[in-house]
Design a protein around this motif. Structure first.
Motif, PDB file in Angstrom:
ATOM      1  N   GLU A  50      49.038  50.443  59.610  1.00 39.15           N
ATOM      2  CA  GLU A  50      49.484  50.700  58.243  1.00 39.15           C
ATOM      3  C   GLU A  50      48.683  49.882  57.240  1.00 39.15           C
ATOM      4  OE1 GLU A  50      53.653  50.013  58.349  1.00 39.15           O
ATOM      5  OE2 GLU A  50      53.479  48.147  59.440  1.00 39.15           O
ATOM      6  N   GLY A  51      48.688  50.378  55.995  1.00 40.22           N
ATOM      7  CA  GLY A  51      48.022  49.699  54.903  1.00 40.22           C
ATOM      8  C   GLY A  51      48.985  49.428  53.767  1.00 40.22           C
ATOM      9  N   PHE A  52      48.734  48.338  52.999  1.00 37.84           N
ATOM     10  CA  PHE A  52      49.630  47.897  51.933  1.00 37.84           C
ATOM     11  C   PHE A  52      48.843  47.624  50.647  1.00 37.84           C
ATOM     12  CE2 PHE A  52      51.148  46.299  56.008  1.00 37.84           C
ATOM     13  CZ  PHE A  52      52.443  46.796  56.057  1.00 37.84           C
ATOM     14  N   TYR A  53      49.458  47.952  49.528  1.00 43.82           N
ATOM     15  CA  TYR A  53      48.882  47.622  48.228  1.00 43.82           C
ATOM     16  C   TYR A  53      50.000  47.056  47.358  1.00 43.82           C
ATOM     17  CZ  TYR A  53      46.293  48.087  43.822  1.00 43.82           C
ATOM     18  OH  TYR A  53      45.668  47.848  42.629  1.00 43.82           O
ATOM     19  N   ASP A  54      49.968  45.738  47.153  1.00 43.62           N
ATOM     20  CA  ASP A  54      50.998  45.005  46.409  1.00 43.62           C
ATOM     21  C   ASP A  54      50.402  44.559  45.076  1.00 43.62           C
ATOM     22  OD1 ASP A  54      52.838  43.246  45.370  1.00 43.62           O
ATOM     23  OD2 ASP A  54      53.194  42.189  47.258  1.00 43.62           O
ATOM     24  N   ARG A  55      50.808  45.214  43.984  1.00 47.14           N
ATOM     25  CA  ARG A  55      50.232  44.926  42.670  1.00 47.14           C
ATOM     26  C   ARG A  55      50.685  43.591  42.098  1.00 47.14           C
ATOM     27  NH1 ARG A  55      50.996  49.934  43.838  1.00 47.14           N
ATOM     28  NH2 ARG A  55      49.490  51.571  43.296  1.00 47.14           N
ATOM     29  N   SER A  56      51.761  43.020  42.632  1.00 44.01           N
ATOM     30  CA  SER A  56      52.175  41.703  42.151  1.00 44.01           C
ATOM     31  C   SER A  56      51.154  40.635  42.506  1.00 44.01           C
ATOM     32  CB  SER A  56      53.546  41.329  42.720  1.00 44.01           C
ATOM     33  OG  SER A  56      53.460  41.005  44.100  1.00 44.01           O
ATOM     34  N   LEU A  57      50.371  40.874  43.559  1.00 43.36           N
ATOM     35  CA  LEU A  57      49.361  39.901  43.957  1.00 43.36           C
ATOM     36  C   LEU A  57      48.219  39.831  42.953  1.00 43.36           C
ATOM     37  CD1 LEU A  57      49.198  40.551  47.811  1.00 43.36           C
ATOM     38  CD2 LEU A  57      50.570  38.872  46.554  1.00 43.36           C
ATOM     39  N   LEU A  58      47.960  40.936  42.251  1.00 46.50           N
ATOM     40  CA  LEU A  58      46.948  40.906  41.189  1.00 46.50           C
ATOM     41  C   LEU A  58      47.372  39.971  40.070  1.00 46.50           C
ATOM     42  CD1 LEU A  58      46.117  44.721  40.971  1.00 46.50           C
ATOM     43  CD2 LEU A  58      44.675  42.936  41.949  1.00 46.50           C
ATOM     44  N   ALA A  59      48.653  40.052  39.693  1.00 46.76           N
ATOM     45  CA  ALA A  59      49.160  39.149  38.657  1.00 46.76           C
ATOM     46  C   ALA A  59      49.147  37.709  39.134  1.00 46.76           C
ATOM     47  CB  ALA A  59      50.571  39.572  38.257  1.00 46.76           C
ATOM     48  N   GLU A  60      49.442  37.505  40.407  1.00 45.85           N
ATOM     49  CA  GLU A  60      49.419  36.157  40.965  1.00 45.85           C
ATOM     50  C   GLU A  60      48.011  35.565  40.922  1.00 45.85           C
ATOM     51  OE1 GLU A  60      49.889  34.752  45.469  1.00 45.85           O
ATOM     52  OE2 GLU A  60      51.771  35.510  44.620  1.00 45.85           O
ATOM     53  N   GLN A  61      47.001  36.385  41.211  1.00 47.31           N
ATOM     54  CA  GLN A  61      45.622  35.923  41.141  1.00 47.31           C
ATOM     55  C   GLN A  61      45.228  35.516  39.726  1.00 47.31           C
ATOM     56  OE1 GLN A  61      43.321  39.183  42.764  1.00 47.31           O
ATOM     57  NE2 GLN A  61      43.090  38.147  44.725  1.00 47.31           N
ATOM     58  N   ARG A  62      45.638  36.317  38.750  1.00 46.50           N
ATOM     59  CA  ARG A  62      45.249  36.045  37.372  1.00 46.50           C
ATOM     60  C   ARG A  62      45.838  34.732  36.858  1.00 46.50           C
ATOM     61  NH1 ARG A  62      47.095  41.601  36.581  1.00 46.50           N
ATOM     62  NH2 ARG A  62      45.351  43.030  36.973  1.00 46.50           N
ATOM     63  N   ASP A  63      46.946  34.298  37.436  1.00 47.91           N
ATOM     64  CA  ASP A  63      47.559  33.044  37.009  1.00 47.91           C
ATOM     65  C   ASP A  63      46.681  31.836  37.327  1.00 47.91           C
ATOM     66  OD1 ASP A  63      49.768  34.306  36.009  1.00 47.91           O
ATOM     67  OD2 ASP A  63      51.083  33.834  37.692  1.00 47.91           O
ATOM     68  N   THR A  64      45.895  31.930  38.388  1.00 49.66           N
ATOM     69  CA  THR A  64      45.136  30.768  38.850  1.00 49.66           C
ATOM     70  C   THR A  64      43.623  30.941  38.743  1.00 49.66           C
ATOM     71  OG1 THR A  64      45.223  31.635  41.122  1.00 49.66           O
ATOM     72  CG2 THR A  64      46.961  30.105  40.451  1.00 49.66           C
ATOM     73  N   ALA A  65      43.150  32.176  38.501  1.00 51.19           N
ATOM     74  CA  ALA A  65      41.704  32.428  38.470  1.00 51.19           C
ATOM     75  C   ALA A  65      41.078  31.960  37.163  1.00 51.19           C
ATOM     76  CB  ALA A  65      41.432  33.916  38.681  1.00 51.19           C
ATOM     77  N   ARG A  66      39.825  31.556  37.254  1.00 54.46           N
ATOM     78  CA  ARG A  66      39.052  31.212  36.066  1.00 54.46           C
ATOM     79  C   ARG A  66      38.198  32.398  35.655  1.00 54.46           C
ATOM     80  NH1 ARG A  66      36.211  25.921  38.385  1.00 54.46           N
ATOM     81  NH2 ARG A  66      35.908  27.470  40.058  1.00 54.46           N
ATOM     82  N   ALA A  67      37.794  32.426  34.396  1.00 57.22           N
ATOM     83  CA  ALA A  67      36.968  33.520  33.893  1.00 57.22           C
ATOM     84  C   ALA A  67      35.688  33.610  34.720  1.00 57.22           C
ATOM     85  CB  ALA A  67      36.640  33.294  32.425  1.00 57.22           C
ATOM     86  N   GLY A  68      35.363  34.813  35.147  1.00 57.88           N
ATOM     87  CA  GLY A  68      34.145  35.022  35.919  1.00 57.88           C
ATOM     88  C   GLY A  68      34.332  34.903  37.411  1.00 57.88           C
ATOM     89  N   ASP A  69      35.514  34.453  37.878  1.00 58.78           N
ATOM     90  CA  ASP A  69      35.755  34.358  39.318  1.00 58.78           C
ATOM     91  C   ASP A  69      35.759  35.747  39.960  1.00 58.78           C
ATOM     92  OD1 ASP A  69      35.928  31.663  39.267  1.00 58.78           O
ATOM     93  OD2 ASP A  69      38.115  31.547  39.499  1.00 58.78           O
ATOM     94  N   ARG A  70      35.196  35.826  41.148  1.00 59.28           N
ATOM     95  CA  ARG A  70      35.264  37.067  41.909  1.00 59.28           C
ATOM     96  C   ARG A  70      36.519  37.017  42.765  1.00 59.28           C
ATOM     97  NH1 ARG A  70      30.579  39.649  45.855  1.00 59.28           N
ATOM     98  NH2 ARG A  70      31.748  41.559  46.400  1.00 59.28           N
ATOM     99  N   LEU A  71      37.445  37.904  42.477  1.00 63.71           N
ATOM    100  CA  LEU A  71      38.751  37.847  43.137  1.00 63.71           C
ATOM    101  C   LEU A  71      38.741  38.645  44.434  1.00 63.71           C
ATOM    102  CD1 LEU A  71      41.055  38.348  40.027  1.00 63.71           C
ATOM    103  CD2 LEU A  71      40.276  36.206  41.057  1.00 63.71           C
ATOM    104  N   PRO A  72      39.362  38.122  45.491  1.00 61.36           N
ATOM    105  CA  PRO A  72      39.431  38.863  46.761  1.00 61.36           C
ATOM    106  C   PRO A  72      40.336  40.085  46.644  1.00 61.36           C
ATOM    107  CG  PRO A  72      40.757  36.866  46.890  1.00 61.36           C
ATOM    108  CD  PRO A  72      40.007  36.793  45.589  1.00 61.36           C
ATOM    109  N   ASP A  73      40.107  41.033  47.507  1.00 61.93           N
ATOM    110  CA  ASP A  73      40.897  42.261  47.555  1.00 61.93           C
ATOM    111  C   ASP A  73      42.334  41.923  47.950  1.00 61.93           C
ATOM    112  OD1 ASP A  73      41.780  44.846  47.702  1.00 61.93           O
ATOM    113  OD2 ASP A  73      40.465  45.439  49.366  1.00 61.93           O
ATOM    114  N   VAL A  74      43.310  42.483  47.226  1.00 60.33           N
ATOM    115  CA  VAL A  74      44.715  42.220  47.562  1.00 60.33           C
ATOM    116  C   VAL A  74      45.277  43.248  48.537  1.00 60.33           C
ATOM    117  CG1 VAL A  74      45.141  41.073  45.363  1.00 60.33           C
ATOM    118  CG2 VAL A  74      45.593  43.531  45.584  1.00 60.33           C
ATOM    119  N   LYS A  75      44.531  44.293  48.828  1.00 53.78           N
ATOM    120  CA  LYS A  75      45.015  45.272  49.795  1.00 53.78           C
ATOM    121  C   LYS A  75      45.002  44.654  51.195  1.00 53.78           C
ATOM    122  CE  LYS A  75      42.222  48.614  48.114  1.00 53.78           C
ATOM    123  NZ  LYS A  75      41.957  48.100  46.782  1.00 53.78           N
TER     124      LYS A  75
END
Length: 373
Positions: free
Chosen positions: A275-300
């Protein structure tokens, strides 16, 4: 938080009580009366302080009342005999928490009660049920910020109980019991630490007929037609979750599942799948701690699982253990669990409600539709 949810409400209340408990594999045996049992119980217990965040709420002993109606299953469906003729019931429960924060709650649940020991005058049984609880005074940042137990008015309830019934008269029985009651909303709103209430029970049962005669078992229906056969399940799910109490927004979570299964005996299916999962809350969680220009890992995420289905006619209780194989954003451990209820509307179409869990903590409540091939 224990395995719980607003999980099993619609399926358990609507399908489990009305359809699943009468569903059957094969033609029905001859009609046999199904005696009713009416019960009224008093309850008293305590709240488990399972987290430092709830210790301030554990200041009193809850008391409650329960009214329930049970039906003795007598063999109209073959699975009644497979489980040694349990009782199916509906319970209405009220609790007074003697607390200005929690105040009180109401609940309705469906359940099965399986006897381990029966005599002419005594009955020792184990009861397991699930349903929906209503809390009029949930967490509110302004009006009730101390209530870290529950953050929504609607919550799941799970009830496990050991009961002893002894006859006082041919129809009146004295009921003694010990139980564990759990309430939670399955992480659809935060905070959601959940309430665990061990209780003692004392009450009376009125038996329409204390002893019953099982319906004759049809040998053809006793062996399901699909016993020993393989099948495929294809399904998709959707759920909503809140990250934390400081972020009131809810986020969609989706999954797709492919599984192969086999009916190994009258009561059980075994499954393996991916099975595969896509949790959009993890995108918001990443934005809380990421700096501008950071390459964010895939949340899927993607994983494989093994599973078991405990069968009650068209209704099944599912348990899965899964392992992530693709998990670039390490927001959780490498494994997950699922528990749920599944109901077959037809031979090929089913619906389910699953609770996905990480290490005993609810992650998301999933509403699923699928096909069996």
């Amino acid at each position: 938080m224990l395995l719980s949810t607003r999980l099993f409400l619609a399926l358990a209340l609507g399908l489990g009580a009305a359809a699943g408990l009468r569903a059957q594999d094969g033609p029905p045996p001859a009609a046999t009366p199904e005696p009713l049992v009416l019960g009224l119980y008093a309850q008293g217990g305590f709240i488990i302080a399972h987290s430092p965040r709830v210790k301030h709420l554990v200041t009193a002993h809850p008391t409650g009342l329960e009214l329930n109606l049970q039906r003795q299953l007598t063999g109209r469906a073959p699975w009644h005999a497979w489980y040694r003729y349990p009782k199916a019931g509906l319970a209405l429960v009220y609790y007074d928490y003697h607390s200005p924060v929690l105040r009180h709650s109401f609940a309705a649940s469906v359940y099965l009660s399986k006897a381990f020991w029966r005599t002419q005058r005594q009955d020792l049984s184990f009861r397991l049920g699930t349903g929906v609880g209503y809390f009029p005074f949930p967490f509110d940042q302004q009006a009730n910020h101390k209530n870290t137990f529950v953050s929504s008015r609607l919550n799941a309830t799970i009830q496990a109980r050991l009961e002893y019934d002894v006859a006082l008269t041919p129809r009146l029985g004295l009921l003694l019991g010990v139980a564990l009651n759990h309430y939670s909303n399955g992480a659809t709103a935060k905070p959601n630490l959940g309430i665990n209430i061990p209780t003692l029970l004392l009450g009376l049962n009125y038996h329409q007929q204390r002893h019953f005669t099982p319906a004759p078992l049809d040998p053809a229906a006793d062996q399901p037609a699909d016993l020993g056969r393989n099948f495929w399940n294809l399904s998709a799910s959707a759920g909503l979750k809140q990250r934390n109490e400081s972020d009131p927004k809810t986020y969609w979570v989706n999954s797709v599942t492919v599984a192969v299964g086999r009916r190994v005996n009258r009561k059980s299916n075994l499954l393996v799948g991916a099975e595969g999962f896509y949790d959009r809350s993890l995108l918001a969680e990443q934005r809380d701690t990421a700096r501008a220009g950071d390459r964010l890992p895939d949340v899927k995420k993607a994983g494989v699982f093994i599973g078991h289905e405990l069968l009650f006619g068209r209704l099944a209780f599912d348990t899965h253990l899964g392992f992530y194989l693709y998990n670039p954003y390490k927001s959780n451990k490498f494994y997950y669990e699922r528990v749920g209820l599944k109901y077959h509307f037809t031979e090929h179409v089913f619906g389910a409600i699953d609770l996905k869990v990480h290490r005993g903590a609810a992650d998301v409540l999933e509403w699923k539709v699928g096909v069996k091939l």
